[in-house]
Design an enzyme around this catalytic site. Structure first.
Site, PDB file in Angstrom:
ATOM      1  N   ARG A   1       0.865  -1.179   0.000  1.00  0.00           N
ATOM      2  CA  ARG A   1       0.000   0.000   0.000  1.00  0.00           C
ATOM      3  C   ARG A   1       0.904   1.233   0.000  1.00  0.00           C
ATOM      4  NH1 ARG A   1      -4.818  -0.050   4.362  1.00  0.00           N
ATOM      5  NH2 ARG A   1      -3.072   0.237   5.792  1.00  0.00           N
TER       6      ARG A   1
ATOM      7  N   HIS B   1       2.004  -2.453   8.730  1.00  0.00           N
ATOM      8  CA  HIS B   1       0.614  -2.846   8.932  1.00  0.00           C
ATOM      9  C   HIS B   1       0.422  -4.300   8.551  1.00  0.00           C
ATOM     10  CE1 HIS B   1      -3.578  -2.130   9.713  1.00  0.00           C
ATOM     11  NE2 HIS B   1      -3.914  -2.667   8.542  1.00  0.00           N
TER      12      HIS B   1
ATOM     13  N   ARG C   1      -1.914  -0.638  17.939  1.00  0.00           N
ATOM     14  CA  ARG C   1      -2.842   0.267  17.271  1.00  0.00           C
ATOM     15  C   ARG C   1      -4.199  -0.402  17.056  1.00  0.00           C
ATOM     16  NH1 ARG C   1       1.290   0.096  13.471  1.00  0.00           N
ATOM     17  NH2 ARG C   1      -0.258  -0.669  11.982  1.00  0.00           N
TER      18      ARG C   1
ATOM     19  N   TYR D   1     -40.029  -1.113  -3.186  1.00  0.00           N
ATOM     20  CA  TYR D   1     -39.608  -0.977  -4.575  1.00  0.00           C
ATOM     21  C   TYR D   1     -39.382  -2.338  -5.232  1.00  0.00           C
ATOM     22  CZ  TYR D   1     -38.680   4.009  -3.749  1.00  0.00           C
ATOM     23  OH  TYR D   1     -38.792   5.337  -3.450  1.00  0.00           O
TER      24      TYR D   1
ATOM     25  N   MET E   1     -34.326   4.566   0.717  1.00  0.00           N
ATOM     26  CA  MET E   1     -33.328   5.553   1.111  1.00  0.00           C
ATOM     27  C   MET E   1     -33.520   6.007   2.553  1.00  0.00           C
ATOM     28  SD  MET E   1     -32.318   9.217  -0.616  1.00  0.00           S
ATOM     29  CE  MET E   1     -31.785   8.484  -2.165  1.00  0.00           C
TER      30      MET E   1
END
Length: 395
Positions: A149, A178, A234, A278, A326
């Site tokens: 990353r 990490h 962490r 819906y 929604m």
């Protein structure tokens, strides 16, 4: 009332944040318990990870509470999150763990935020900003041990370490990596990442420089791999009382800090053969009692829970039927179920003798608990119970 009079009346109305029947409750005592339990289990200081609105729990209230509990370090992903905490009066050290963007480096320094340095080029950007401001930068070196990353590859970390140690404008406070697979206690990758990380850290000894804080363990590391705890840990999602993965083991007794609750706002009988919501994807097999709950995917409650999720009403599990809208969804009480307007509906949390966990919601939605928590957006008011904020206003 007409025209401007109506407008003036509406403009003068200021509802409290907790007037909405849908809300998130955050138990600060549970958060305290988890912080102290994880620290005791790890045996080293905790950096509390409060990125992404403290995993949906509320960035500023959570950070303030952890500071009051004596936490020594916080971690965020973005400089904007760190700035928000400083403006809110949070004074503990804050590490920004995301990759830095050169024009923002001055903001790190102006707000006394610790910087992740992941390459020599990034180090030079930090040095330039620090020199222009005449301020020392506190940095943590990022080593990539398998995530691919950000961070210099562990086998190539030597030149970055040497340049950082020699820097006039940077103080190396930490070095970290990490873990990619620590949520699964059976994964062999964590041991390989630990080996790569410690090998990179030995370069400080090779050049005779003091060893900075080494931090590697995330939630999975703390729970499953004690040899990754090193000098600081962490924990993120575990700090909030949620397991990071179905394969995770509950090696620490944690308490969920977040509940998501709403209320019944409508009741009706749906006749056999009628469809709900819906797309007409759900059809009543017989006359059944249905209630409407005022929360939907616009609040971050997943649409993928359509006809799959469950809620608690009057202590009973009831299925969501039809598509989640929604702003609302419908719940089937069955032919003999009972509920009234303003009855509490629990989406995450406990009611009576039953509880619906965040992990269970994530499983039903086909996702991970991280996405459930961080997806709960600012449209839902937060209220805080326990701790120093007992009885205080919602946020």
């Amino acid at each position: 009332m007409h025209g401007s009079d109506a407008f003036d009346a509406a403009a003068s109305f200021r509802p409290e944040a907790n007037d909405r029947p849908t809300r998130i409750r955050v138990d600060l005592d549970a958060l305290s318990h988890n912080f102290h339990a994880l620290q005791a289990h790890a045996g080293v200081p905790v950096m509390g990870i409060v990125k992404a609105n403290a995993y949906g729990h509320g960035l500023v209230p959570v950070a303030r509470h952890l500071q009051a509990q004596g936490i020594g370090q916080l971690g965020v992903a973005l400089v904007e999150e760190g700035i928000a905490l400083r403006r809110a009066g949070v004074t503990v050290p804050i590490l920004v763990m995301g990759g830095i963007h050169a024009p923002q480096v001055g903001q790190f320094l102006a707000c006394d935020l610790e910087v992740t340095v992941s390459s020599i080029a990034k180090l030079r950007q930090v040095e330039q900003a620090a020199a222009s401001l005449g301020r020392q930068a506190v940095i943590h070196l990022k080593v990539d041990t398998g995530m691919e990353r950000i961070g210099v590859h562990s086998e190539n970390a030597g030149p970055l370490i040497e340049a950082a140690v020699a820097s006039r404008w940077c103080t190396v406070k930490g070095i970290y990596s990490h873990l990619a697979c620590s949520d699964d206690p059976a994964s062999p990758m964590t041991h390989e990442q630990r080996h790569r990380f410690l090998d990179a850290c030995r370069h400080f000894d090779r050049i005779g420089a003091p060893m900075p804080l080494r931090h590697l363990a995330n939630s999975g590391g703390v729970l499953h791999f004690p040899d990754t705890c090193l000098d600081m840990v962490r924990p993120g999602i575990a700090l909030y009382g949620v397991m990071p993965d179905p394969a995770s083991r509950a090696t620490v007794a944690l308490k969920p800090a977040l509940s998501l609750v709403s209320q019944v706002v409508y009741f009706k009988v749906v006749k056999a053969g009628r469809t709900v919501s819906y797309g007409a994807t759900w059809t009543a097999p017989a006359d059944t009692r249905v209630v409407t709950v005022p929360i939907g995917y616009g609040d971050g409650y997943p649409r993928s829970l359509s006809s799959r999720g469950e809620v608690l009403v009057r202590g009973q599990r009831r299925p969501i039927i039809g598509r989640v809208c929604m702003d609302q969804f419908m719940v089937d009480l069955g032919p003999g179920g009972t509920a009234y307007n303003e009855d509490e509906v629990v989406l995450i949390g406990a009611q009576g003798d039953d509880a619906i966990s965040c992990e269970a919601v994530a499983h039903a939605a086909g996702t991970i608990p991280y996405e459930i928590l961080t997806g709960l957006n600012a449209r839902i008011p937060r209220e805080y119970i326990g701790g120093a904020s007992s009885g205080g206003p919602a946020a």
